[in-house]
Enzyme design. Structure first.
Site, PDB file in Angstrom:
ATOM      1  N   GLU A 154      13.246 -71.911   0.951  1.00  0.00           N
ATOM      2  CA  GLU A 154      12.501 -71.151   1.781  1.00  0.00           C
ATOM      3  C   GLU A 154      13.204 -71.159   3.203  1.00  0.00           C
ATOM      4  O   GLU A 154      13.324 -72.347   3.744  1.00  0.00           O
ATOM      5  CB  GLU A 154      11.084 -72.054   1.950  1.00  0.00           C
ATOM      6  CG  GLU A 154      10.185 -71.819   0.757  1.00  0.00           C
ATOM      7  CD  GLU A 154       9.638 -70.786   0.699  1.00  0.00           C
ATOM      8  OE1 GLU A 154       9.400 -69.877   1.538  1.00  0.00           O
ATOM      9  OE2 GLU A 154       8.774 -70.481  -0.258  1.00  0.00           O
ATOM     10  N   HIS A 199       9.658 -61.254  -2.685  1.00  0.00           N
ATOM     11  CA  HIS A 199       8.519 -61.049  -1.618  1.00  0.00           C
ATOM     12  C   HIS A 199       9.016 -59.910  -0.666  1.00  0.00           C
ATOM     13  O   HIS A 199       9.935 -60.476   0.143  1.00  0.00           O
ATOM     14  CB  HIS A 199       7.942 -62.110  -1.006  1.00  0.00           C
ATOM     15  CG  HIS A 199       7.227 -63.022  -2.267  1.00  0.00           C
ATOM     16  ND1 HIS A 199       7.027 -64.590  -1.978  1.00  0.00           N
ATOM     17  CD2 HIS A 199       6.377 -62.629  -3.016  1.00  0.00           C
ATOM     18  CE1 HIS A 199       6.387 -64.933  -3.126  1.00  0.00           C
ATOM     19  NE2 HIS A 199       5.828 -63.946  -3.717  1.00  0.00           N
TER      20      HIS A 199
END
Length: 376
Positions: free
Chosen positions: A337, A135
């Site tokens: 994350e 991303h």
């Protein structure tokens, strides 16, 4: 109201009690805040002037980019061009441990570079795959990939654990998976997420490269609409970046024992499945690796990570690279994350690169050493 959803990534995941982070255009706040008050929805303004925050992070670029690569600064964010120059440089100067190659080309024709890291000690070695920047706006990812390589090269002589890792394993490291999107996040839109492929019917660009894999493709947690942030693409592996990496992983699936993908933000260590609430067959091994990794990570600065299956720890999402890797025979598949939990969101300040990478390094080493021990 046009808002950009930062957390969670899709409106499907918003239920009563969900904390959501949204980015709103300046002119929208006037109508949004009274609306939230009326609806009795509590809110906090985390960043009041996002434009200023962006300029603080990228405005001071030019004066420091031209330094020699020997003085490469790992505590700042680097553009795609700088990262690729850095890879070339390492390939030339550390040919004993580094081999650079390309697995294919992006939609816009950029090479997809991977660094193969490790001692050429024996013909066959197990391997670990690491990718960052699937991303585009999650800049701390590529920063970590570079940090990992730096640490490996700098501590190989002095740290017995690192020496063991590089002797017994190869590491395939892809610092920027979504090269077109990452470049675009530097030049046009800091908060761009997807790839940059064109859609003929809609005037929207890009596919979510982490919803484009051939595993329960375009089911829950992915969108069929080309303008959505979680658009799964017209078909699985429609994105040349995903196709190229999937092809490489398929070809080396007997060798690759771990798949690690780096994202931001949430402070979590996730493992399969993403697409369903079900326990993986080798749950005990993977769970204990995750438990030890988050403990190692916390030992540095006390930062707590939640860990568990992605579906129940974060949310259900289909077509992810981690699920795909696991389904294709890679027994240890993890998605990190990284920091933080929303205070800075995707705009993690450069002063937090070092602590974030230092603690993450401990977790990755922990998982890697776990891999070298037999787990039953």
């Amino acid at each position: 109201l046009q808002v950009d959803l930062w957390q969670p990534s899709s409106p499907f995941h918003i239920v009563e009690g969900t904390v959501t982070d949204v980015r709103v255009p300046q002119n929208t706040t006037r109508s949004l805040l009274p609306y939230l008050q009326q609806a009795n929805i509590q809110y906090t303004i985390l960043i009041s002037d996002l434009q200023k925050a962006i300029e603080n992070q990228t405005g001071l670029r030019s004066y420091r980019t031209r330094r020699s690569l020997s003085g490469y600064n790992y505590e700042v964010y680097h553009s795609l061009e700088e990262i690729q120059d850095w890879m070339y440089h390492l390939n030339r100067t550390h040919s004993d441990l580094v081999h650079m190659f390309s697995v294919g080309k992006s939609y816009e024709g950029r090479p997809l570079y991977v660094l193969k890291l490790g001692k050429r000690s024996r013909p066959y070695k197990k391997a670990v795959w690491i990718d960052c920047g699937i991303h585009a706006r999650e800049w701390i990812g590529p920063a970590f990939c570079q940090w990992f390589v730096k640490e490996a090269l700098q501590t190989y002589q002095t740290d017995p654990a690192m020496r063991k890792m590089l002797t017994h394993l190869y590491f395939y490291i892809m610092p920027v998976f979504n090269v077109d999107g990452y470049h675009f996040s530097w030049t046009n839109d800091r908060f761009w997420r997807k790839t940059r492929s064109k859609n003929t019917r809609f005037h929207c660009h890009g596919v979510d490269a982490n919803r484009n894999w051939k595993v329960k493709w375009c089911d829950e947690g992915a969108s069929f609409h080309p303008c959505d942030d979680t658009y799964c693409g017209p078909f699985p592996e429609s994105e040349p970046e995903v196709k190229a990496v999937a092809h490489f992983l398929r070809k080396h699936r007997k060798q690759i024992k771990a798949y690690l993908s780096f994202h931001a933000y949430a402070q979590m260590l996730l493992y399969p499945y993403s697409y369903k609430y079900e326990t993986i067959p080798n749950f005990n091994c993977v769970e204990s690796a995750a438990y030890n990794a988050v403990n190692a990570l916390q030992s540095a600065y006390g930062i707590r990570y939640r860990y568990g299956p992605a579906s129940s720890t974060l949310y259900v999402s289909s077509g992810s690279s981690m699920d795909w890797a696991y389904k294709n025979g890679i027994p240890y598949a993890f998605a990190f994350e990284l920091r933080d939990t929303g205070h800075f969101g995707f705009l993690l300040p450069e002063m937090l690169i070092k602590p974030t990478c230092t603690e993450t390094m401990l977790a990755v080493k922990n998982i890697t050493l776990h891999l070298l021990k037999k787990c039953h």
